[in-house]
Motif scaffolding. Structure first.
Motif, PDB file in Angstrom:
ATOM      1  N   ASP A   1      -1.746   4.639   3.266  1.00 56.80           N
ATOM      2  CA  ASP A   1      -1.703   3.985   4.569  1.00 56.80           C
ATOM      3  C   ASP A   1      -1.862   5.006   5.694  1.00 56.80           C
ATOM      4  OD1 ASP A   1      -1.367   1.718   6.280  1.00 56.80           O
ATOM      5  OD2 ASP A   1       0.710   2.329   6.631  1.00 56.80           O
ATOM      6  N   ARG A   2      -1.203   6.134   5.571  1.00 56.54           N
ATOM      7  CA  ARG A   2      -1.292   7.184   6.590  1.00 56.54           C
ATOM      8  C   ARG A   2      -2.715   7.748   6.647  1.00 56.54           C
ATOM      9  NH1 ARG A   2       2.240  12.579   6.235  1.00 56.54           N
ATOM     10  NH2 ARG A   2       1.337  12.404   4.189  1.00 56.54           N
ATOM     11  N   THR A   3      -3.346   7.920   5.483  1.00 55.67           N
ATOM     12  CA  THR A   3      -4.712   8.440   5.437  1.00 55.67           C
ATOM     13  C   THR A   3      -5.693   7.451   6.059  1.00 55.67           C
ATOM     14  OG1 THR A   3      -4.164   9.699   3.452  1.00 55.67           O
ATOM     15  CG2 THR A   3      -6.497   9.385   3.927  1.00 55.67           C
TER      16      THR A   3
ATOM     17  N   MET B   1       0.851  -1.185   0.000  1.00 55.93           N
ATOM     18  CA  MET B   1       0.000   0.000   0.000  1.00 55.93           C
ATOM     19  C   MET B   1       0.888   1.237   0.000  1.00 55.93           C
ATOM     20  SD  MET B   1      -2.929   1.121   2.776  1.00 55.93           S
ATOM     21  CE  MET B   1      -4.060  -0.183   2.356  1.00 55.93           C
ATOM     22  N   ASP B   2       0.531   2.242  -0.748  1.00 59.30           N
ATOM     23  CA  ASP B   2       1.240   3.506  -0.808  1.00 59.30           C
ATOM     24  C   ASP B   2       1.293   4.121   0.594  1.00 59.30           C
ATOM     25  OD1 ASP B   2       0.935   6.584  -0.973  1.00 59.30           O
ATOM     26  OD2 ASP B   2       1.753   6.032  -2.936  1.00 59.30           O
ATOM     27  N   GLU B   3       2.434   4.699   0.961  1.00 65.55           N
ATOM     28  CA  GLU B   3       2.613   5.259   2.302  1.00 65.55           C
ATOM     29  C   GLU B   3       1.592   6.340   2.634  1.00 65.55           C
ATOM     30  OE1 GLU B   3       5.928   7.797   4.698  1.00 65.55           O
ATOM     31  OE2 GLU B   3       6.654   6.179   3.405  1.00 65.55           O
ATOM     32  N   SER B   4       1.278   7.220   1.667  1.00 64.75           N
ATOM     33  CA  SER B   4       0.310   8.277   1.953  1.00 64.75           C
ATOM     34  C   SER B   4      -1.092   7.707   2.118  1.00 64.75           C
ATOM     35  CB  SER B   4       0.322   9.357   0.865  1.00 64.75           C
ATOM     36  OG  SER B   4      -0.130   8.840  -0.362  1.00 64.75           O
TER      37      SER B   4
ATOM     38  N   THR C   1      -4.996   5.159   8.318  1.00 62.45           N
ATOM     39  CA  THR C   1      -4.733   5.150   9.765  1.00 62.45           C
ATOM     40  C   THR C   1      -5.377   6.361  10.427  1.00 62.45           C
ATOM     41  OG1 THR C   1      -2.668   3.935   9.473  1.00 62.45           O
ATOM     42  CG2 THR C   1      -2.903   5.187  11.522  1.00 62.45           C
TER      43      THR C   1
END
Length: 139
Positions: free
Chosen positions: A6-8, A1-4, A10
């Motif tokens: 994943d952050r969104t 999954m793209d880091e951004s 979360t």
């Protein structure tokens, strides 16, 4: 999954939990369209329907068009026309879509939250949700 992404996701999970919701979405603005950036507890058929939302269509598109929160006491029984048929498949009742802004005041996305039960949201609750939504890290 793209880091951004994943952050969104979360951030969305924490935001939903902090505000007593059961499901939610983040749409990111691309011109006059909202593109689904994150979804929590949204059925796959609904994810497909809300993947791309034009300005003025559905709760996210209306929040974008109006630059104001759009809410309903019950997704399944709403008769305002603000709730699209696909959203009625979410296992929830009350919902709100909230526009979030960039530093220049332009809409950068829309955050949505759904609740298990029916509820009317007053101005103070909408203001609280809006302030919290503005902390969205990516959109």
């Amino acid at each position: 999954m793209d880091e951004s992404v994943d952050r969104t996701v979360t951030w969305l999970r924490h935001w939903i939990e902090a505000h007593g919701g059961v499901a939610g979405t983040v749409h990111a603005r691309q011109g006059d369209t909202m593109i689904l950036a994150a979804a929590v507890n949204i059925p796959p058929p609904v994810v497909k329907v809300v993947g791309t939302v034009p300005k003025g269509k559905g709760m996210a598109g209306l929040a974008f068009e109006r630059d104001a929160a759009v809410s309903t006491c019950n997704l399944r029984t709403d008769t305002t026309g603000d709730v699209r048929p696909g959203a009625k498949a979410v296992d929830a009742a009350a919902a709100v879509a909230i526009p979030v802004h960039d530093a220049a005041g332009e809409i950068r996305g829309v955050v949505g939250i759904a609740y298990a039960g029916e509820r009317a949201m007053d101005d103070s609750e909408l203001a609280l949700l809006t302030r919290a939504a503005e902390a969205l890290p990516v959109a």
